[in-house]
Design an enzyme around this catalytic site. Structure first.
Site, PDB file in Angstrom:
ATOM      1  CB  SER A 154      -0.961   0.013   1.185  1.00  0.00           C
ATOM      2  OG  SER A 154      -2.058  -0.835   0.942  1.00  0.00           O
ATOM      3  CE  LYS A 165      -4.602   1.860  -0.491  1.00  0.00           C
ATOM      4  NZ  LYS A 165      -3.934   0.555  -0.363  1.00  0.00           N
ATOM      5  CB  SER A 180      -4.591   1.384   3.866  1.00  0.00           C
ATOM      6  OG  SER A 180      -3.691   0.989   2.848  1.00  0.00           O
TER       7      SER A 180
END
Length: 487
Positions: A77, A80, A324
């Site tokens: 993640s 991101k 997230s």
């Protein structure tokens, strides 16, 4: 045997450090280097794993420590961080997502003689209360009956629902939910395209547990095969949705007086999910539908009745990065494609993202970018490129929104601490680290900013791959950041 393995690991690490580190001389560098090298060489969880680490000064961007900093690794993640930066750059902090209602036909004697359309334009934050507000607006127009169909239009994006490498095992999970331009969330955590399931033990042994879903809807069917067991019994529940359906089966055991078990399940066909919730809201406001729920595009001759706007992107980034949210990430990719290239697809959106990475001073040609969330095991980025991005974005006018959306270490409030709320609670680090976490199978990552004891800010990126236990990777990350915080 373990000692022998550690000796070999130390030899490998020392070679890696000698080959890959760039250290800029200052009075603290030698001590910092030695402490970080000690972590890398002593952690048995890193045996057979790969660690890409990059530490920069936030003041001048100079690398003060790196280990395999140019090695491409799976970011999870931490991807991101790229998506959020590109979205702020392309769409802007004030960008909102709209949902529109159109009518086809005339209203006579409080009856709409034609179809009513709900057109989504990518809002990932629609709640049941928003559909209630929309129904209220239709009611104010004097419409009490729809003599036609209720149509959902999700054509703002394409109809590809899953990113290229999404594992099939993630299909029913909230973090693997389908992406649609018309969708809904169960709560203000905005787990888009999913439904919240709460399982409470029954009063007596052998009772079926009490199941509650949010939002309340008959769009999903619950099959409850679980049982309540004695107070000291075992809690073992499974909540699974059958492929290509919205039948959710609950099996297993839950002890009497046990805490409520909570699960979030991605629904099948989020477009129809959203339209179904809207139809429920219409019914609750005394508006009857004679036709059916269908999907289709708004015709050119339809007239707009109402438009709903989401929160601005600057605020949307908070649940996106703090919690997230994968579906937010993929929606933002499609939105960038739609706004810049006129097509809400992964192909066009990722092309825009890569262009923005170049504009933000990093090199996308050194990366493999397959999605916006990092759920892919094919995504590859180096820690040096991630730390460089984090240095460059400091110069942007939207940086304060970006920084504010990152999880803050050791702060209990979910929308402040986010995925770091239960980590780094010691005095050296609590409230002094803003960073994005990342976890997929065999991968743990953490990249962001740490305010040090001496009053400086350091930028760091830690990418740990090929781990046998991701939780041990997180402990290593916390240990590294604690060392940085004490500088």
């Amino acid at each position: 045997m373990l000692k022998k393995g550690l000796v070999i690991l130390c030899m490998v690490i020392s070679v890696s450090v000698a080959d890959n580190q760039t250290v800029f001389a200052n009075e603290n560098t030698s001590s910092l280097r030695n402490q970080l090298n000690q972590v890398l060489s002593s952690e048995s969880a890193l045996q057979g794993a790969m660690a890409g680490i990059s530490i920069r000064s936030a003041a001048d961007g100079n690398i003060i420590y790196q280990n395999q900093g140019d090695l491409r690794l799976r970011p999870a993640s931490n991807m991101k961080l790229l998506t959020a930066a590109a979205a702020l750059s392309v769409l802007g902090e004030t960008h909102t997502f709209s949902t529109e209602i159109y009518a086809e036909g005339q209203v006579k004697k409080q009856t709409l003689k034609g179809n009513l359309f709900l057109k989504g334009k990518g809002d990932p934050t629609l709640l049941k209360t928003d559909f209630d507000k929309m129904a209220e607006e239709i009611q104010k127009l004097g419409i009490k009956k729809i003599k036609g169909d209720l149509m959902g239009d999700d054509s703002w994006y394409d109809d590809v629902r899953y990113s290229l490498d999404l594992p099939w095992s993630d299909e029913t999970a909230y973090y693997g939910a389908q992406v649609s331009a018309l969708t809904a969330s169960p709560t203000t955590d905005y787990d888009t395209g999913s439904i919240k399931v709460e399982i409470q033990p029954g009063i007596h042994r052998w009772d079926k547990p009490i199941v509650k879903i949010t939002p309340r809807t008959d769009y999903v069917k619950i099959v409850n095969k679980a049982i309540t067991v004695q107070e000291d019994g075992r809690k073992k529940l499974t909540v699974e949705r059958e492929h290509a359906t919205n039948t959710i089966t609950i099996e297993g055991t839950i002890p009497m007086k046990a805490k409520v078990e909570k699960e979030w399940v991605g629904v099948w066909n989020p477009t129809r999910y959203a339209v179904t919730l809207f139809q429920q809201s219409l019914a609750n406001h005394g508006i009857t539908l004679t036709g059916k729920i269908k999907t289709g595009r708004v015709p050119e001759n339809a007239r707009k009745l109402y438009i709903h706007h989401s929160m601005p992107l600057s605020k949307l980034l908070v649940p996106f990065l703090k919690l997230s949210n994968n579906v937010h990430a993929e929606g933002l990719v499609k939105e960038m494609g739609k706004v810049v290239k006129g097509e809400g697809s992964w192909e066009k959106g990722l092309a825009v993202l890569k262009t923005e990475m170049t504009n933000l001073g990093v090199n996308p040609s050194t990366m493999v970018i397959r999605d916006g969330s990092g759920i892919s095991h094919v995504d590859l980025i180096s820690s040096n490129q991630l730390s460089l991005l984090l240095w460059n974005v400091q110069k942007k006018k939207w940086y304060s929104s970006y920084l504010n959306a990152l999880p803050l270490s050791g702060i209990h409030d979910k929308m402040v601490g986010g995925s770091l709320r239960n980590r780094m609670k010691n005095p050296d680090t609590q409230g002094r680290v803003r960073a994005k976490t990342g976890t997929i199978s065999t991968v743990s990552s953490l990249s962001g900013y740490v305010h040090t004891k001496s009053g400086k800010t350091l930028i760091f990126s830690i990418l740990l791959n090929n781990l046998l236990d991701e939780s041990k990777g997180k402990k290593i990350e916390d240990k590294i950041v604690s060392i940085l915080a004490r500088q």
